[in-house]
Design a protein around this motif. Structure first.
Motif, PDB file in Angstrom:
ATOM      1  N   LEU A  14       0.716  -1.301  -0.008  1.00  0.00           N
ATOM      2  CA  LEU A  14      -0.137  -0.043   0.050  1.00  0.00           C
ATOM      3  C   LEU A  14       0.963   1.200  -0.135  1.00  0.00           C
ATOM      4  O   LEU A  14       0.412   2.505  -0.154  1.00  0.00           O
ATOM      5  N   GLN A  15       2.119   1.025   0.271  1.00  0.00           N
ATOM      6  CA  GLN A  15       3.319   2.033  -0.023  1.00  0.00           C
ATOM      7  C   GLN A  15       4.534   1.329  -0.640  1.00  0.00           C
ATOM      8  O   GLN A  15       4.532   0.028  -0.346  1.00  0.00           O
ATOM      9  N   ARG A  16       5.456   1.945  -1.327  1.00  0.00           N
ATOM     10  CA  ARG A  16       6.302   1.446  -2.104  1.00  0.00           C
ATOM     11  C   ARG A  16       7.363   0.931  -1.277  1.00  0.00           C
ATOM     12  O   ARG A  16       8.217  -0.009  -1.532  1.00  0.00           O
ATOM     13  N   LYS A  17       7.747   1.794  -0.065  1.00  0.00           N
ATOM     14  CA  LYS A  17       8.963   1.741   0.928  1.00  0.00           C
ATOM     15  C   LYS A  17       8.927   0.687   1.729  1.00  0.00           C
ATOM     16  O   LYS A  17       8.093   0.941   2.616  1.00  0.00           O
ATOM     17  N   PRO A  18       9.716  -0.432   1.677  1.00  0.00           N
ATOM     18  CA  PRO A  18       9.909  -1.385   3.053  1.00  0.00           C
ATOM     19  C   PRO A  18      10.253  -0.503   4.153  1.00  0.00           C
ATOM     20  O   PRO A  18      11.039   0.379   4.089  1.00  0.00           O
ATOM     21  N   PHE A  19       9.829  -0.903   5.412  1.00  0.00           N
ATOM     22  CA  PHE A  19      10.292  -0.463   6.644  1.00  0.00           C
ATOM     23  C   PHE A  19      10.543  -1.578   7.646  1.00  0.00           C
ATOM     24  O   PHE A  19       9.789  -2.665   7.591  1.00  0.00           O
ATOM     25  N   ILE A  20      11.374  -1.591   8.614  1.00  0.00           N
ATOM     26  CA  ILE A  20      11.567  -2.376   9.650  1.00  0.00           C
ATOM     27  C   ILE A  20      10.529  -2.116  10.640  1.00  0.00           C
ATOM     28  O   ILE A  20      10.215  -1.175  11.334  1.00  0.00           O
ATOM     29  N   GLY A  21       9.592  -3.272  11.139  1.00  0.00           N
ATOM     30  CA  GLY A  21       8.674  -3.244  12.082  1.00  0.00           C
ATOM     31  C   GLY A  21       7.872  -4.582  12.561  1.00  0.00           C
ATOM     32  O   GLY A  21       8.602  -5.558  12.588  1.00  0.00           O
ATOM     33  N   GLU A  22       6.705  -4.358  12.962  1.00  0.00           N
ATOM     34  CA  GLU A  22       5.968  -5.567  13.609  1.00  0.00           C
ATOM     35  C   GLU A  22       4.444  -5.525  12.800  1.00  0.00           C
ATOM     36  O   GLU A  22       4.053  -4.452  12.497  1.00  0.00           O
ATOM     37  N   VAL A  23       4.108  -6.804  12.870  1.00  0.00           N
ATOM     38  CA  VAL A  23       2.571  -7.044  12.290  1.00  0.00           C
ATOM     39  C   VAL A  23       2.084  -7.894  13.355  1.00  0.00           C
ATOM     40  O   VAL A  23       2.747  -9.075  13.781  1.00  0.00           O
ATOM     41  N   TRP A  24       0.930  -7.583  14.003  1.00  0.00           N
ATOM     42  CA  TRP A  24       0.318  -8.213  14.913  1.00  0.00           C
ATOM     43  C   TRP A  24      -0.895  -8.813  14.554  1.00  0.00           C
ATOM     44  O   TRP A  24      -1.917  -7.950  13.646  1.00  0.00           O
ATOM     45  N   VAL A  25      -1.509 -10.220  14.581  1.00  0.00           N
ATOM     46  CA  VAL A  25      -2.338 -10.873  14.014  1.00  0.00           C
ATOM     47  C   VAL A  25      -3.066 -11.231  15.017  1.00  0.00           C
ATOM     48  O   VAL A  25      -2.918 -11.837  16.099  1.00  0.00           O
ATOM     49  N   ARG A  26      -4.582 -10.948  15.117  1.00  0.00           N
ATOM     50  CA  ARG A  26      -5.674 -11.511  16.053  1.00  0.00           C
ATOM     51  C   ARG A  26      -6.560 -12.406  15.163  1.00  0.00           C
ATOM     52  O   ARG A  26      -7.173 -11.767  14.371  1.00  0.00           O
TER      53      ARG A  26
END
Length: 433
Positions: A14-26
């Motif tokens: 949804l944006q072109r540039k990757p970043f370091i981070g987290e994804v939480w899934v419920r």
């Protein structure tokens, strides 16, 4: 179930540039997407996964497939399309039982998941059997009608399509349905007209094989004085949108129709090369604003269900076709494989990584020689990636494959054995041995 994926390079699409981070899934949805490290002292997770700097992105959407045709892999190679269909494929398919189709769809799902495909658009018979195989294995599928009929009456074909639509549209969180028919050349005009009426009745898009071979288009022009795209438009099949699979032999008049009606072109590069059908004008489609998605076609004509190969060929074939090394940007190809595919299938909830979206995610191992150095992650994916780079596949919040192991209640070896038995039985029955 609550899962934390941390320390990832995240490409949301949804944006072109990757970043370091987290994804939480419920459960089955993405609960949170954030940059950097988060304070989790007050949080509870069922599982926490250190992504170790690897790349997290939306799963691939296979927008044209015939999964149960896995039994015909390497069975009828090196034949032109019509001979391939009529002398080998159709007679063999006529021998299939419902149990066969269940097993063969399972085999396709194993291959899909192994290569990061989280949704397929299955154009095949016995939708109830394909739906059951997908639900049992936790795989997301959109079923497509595949009716045909070259002679009237066509009541039975339309009745089948209507009933399947009513039965399987929004059937299950993992199963949906779209109107479809095989092709112009396999249907009489009366059938096409009634499908158009059905589309208008349900305000539903329609999908079909379209303009796959030069012969197909030439014969359509003889019949109707216009191309498949033009006659379908005249009949009203495009009024509610949809897509054409293959879309190789189209012209400028066709392109105007496709753009006006918002019709997707689904390119199937491997199959089209192997059957010597041709190369779709993907560069022209992109430049003219015609949306493009990617499909593998069936394993009988591909012979595999490998989306990395499809992305690579989608890109490089345009370079050759147009003698232009910059014909198609890799990010555009990756968008076709993820975002565009989701939109074509009516799955906007699966078109990227964001809060509230479905948790259909894949993790790409960057600590492999073919992903190093990391000069450009997207280019590496499209030009260098392969199935071995997929180290996790998650669908609807459930991890189905990780680090070489299938995390489903199935035995891959048993599926392989059953699949081999099916084709040996059919070969014997048809005296193909």
């Amino acid at each position: 179930m609550r899962i934390r994926l941390y320390g990832a390079r995240i490409l949301t699409m949804l944006q072109r540039k990757p970043f370091i981070g987290e994804v939480w899934v419920r459960d089955d949805v993405i609960e949170k997407v954030c940059e950097g490290w988060q304070d989790i002292s007050k949080e509870q997770f069922d599982e926490q996964i250190d992504c170790m700097g690897n790349l997290l992105l939306p799963g691939f959407k296979n927008c044209h497939a015939h999964g149960p045709m896995t039994f015909l892999r390497s069975f009828a190679d090196d034949l032109p399309l019509q001979e391939w269909l009529n002398q080998k494929i159709f007679p063999a398919e006529a021998q299939l039982t419902e149990d066969d189709i269940y097993t063969l769809m399972q085999l396709a799902i194993l291959e899909y998941i192994r290569g990061g495909i989280t949704t397929s658009f299955e154009m095949y018979f016995y939708p109830e059997i394909i739906a059951k195989a997908c639900m049992d294995m936790g795989f997301r599928v959109v079923l497509s009608g595949t009716v045909f009929g070259k002679e009237e009456p066509v009541t039975e074909a339309v009745h089948t399509l209507r009933n399947d639509y009513k039965a399987f549209y929004h059937y299950h969180p993992l199963v949906d349905y779209r109107l479809g028919f095989h092709s112009e050349y396999s249907c009489c005009r009366a059938l096409l007209e009634q499908i158009a009426e059905l589309s208008m009745e349900y305000q539903a898009p329609v999908y079909m094989h379209n303009s796959e071979t030069k012969k197909e288009v030439e014969e359509c022009v003889v019949r109707y004085g216009m191309t498949p795209v033009q006659i379908m438009n005249r009949i009203g099949l495009f009024e509610c949108g949809g897509a054409g699979h293959h879309m190789i032999y189209t012209n400028e008049a066709d392109w105007e129709i496709l753009k006006e009606k918002g019709i997707y072109a689904v390119t199937n590069s491997s199959s089209n090369l192997k059957l010597a059908s041709g190369i779709a004008p993907v560069k022209e489609y992109v430049e003219k604003g015609i949306p493009v998605a990617i499909g593998t076609d069936g394993p009988a004509s591909n012979n595999n269900l490998n989306f990395f190969k499809e992305m690579y060929l989608t890109s490089v074939l345009q370079k050759i076709k147009y003698q232009d090394a910059a014909a198609l940007e890799p990010y555009e190809v990756l968008k076709m494989a993820t975002v565009n595919g989701a939109e074509l299938l009516g799955l906007s909830s699966c078109n990227g990584i964001a809060k509230g979206k479905q948790a259909d995610l894949i993790l790409i191992d960057l600590l492999r020689p073919n992903m190093q150095p990391m000069n450009h992650l997207v280019n590496n994916l499209v030009y260098s990636g392969n199935n071995d780079n997929v180290i996790m596949t998650m669908i609807a919040g459930k991890i189905l494959y990780a680090n070489g192991t299938y995390l489903m209640d199935v035995s891959p070896v048993e599926i392989y054995e059953k699949s081999n038995y099916i084709i040996r039985r059919i070969e014997h029955s048809l005296n193909f041995i």
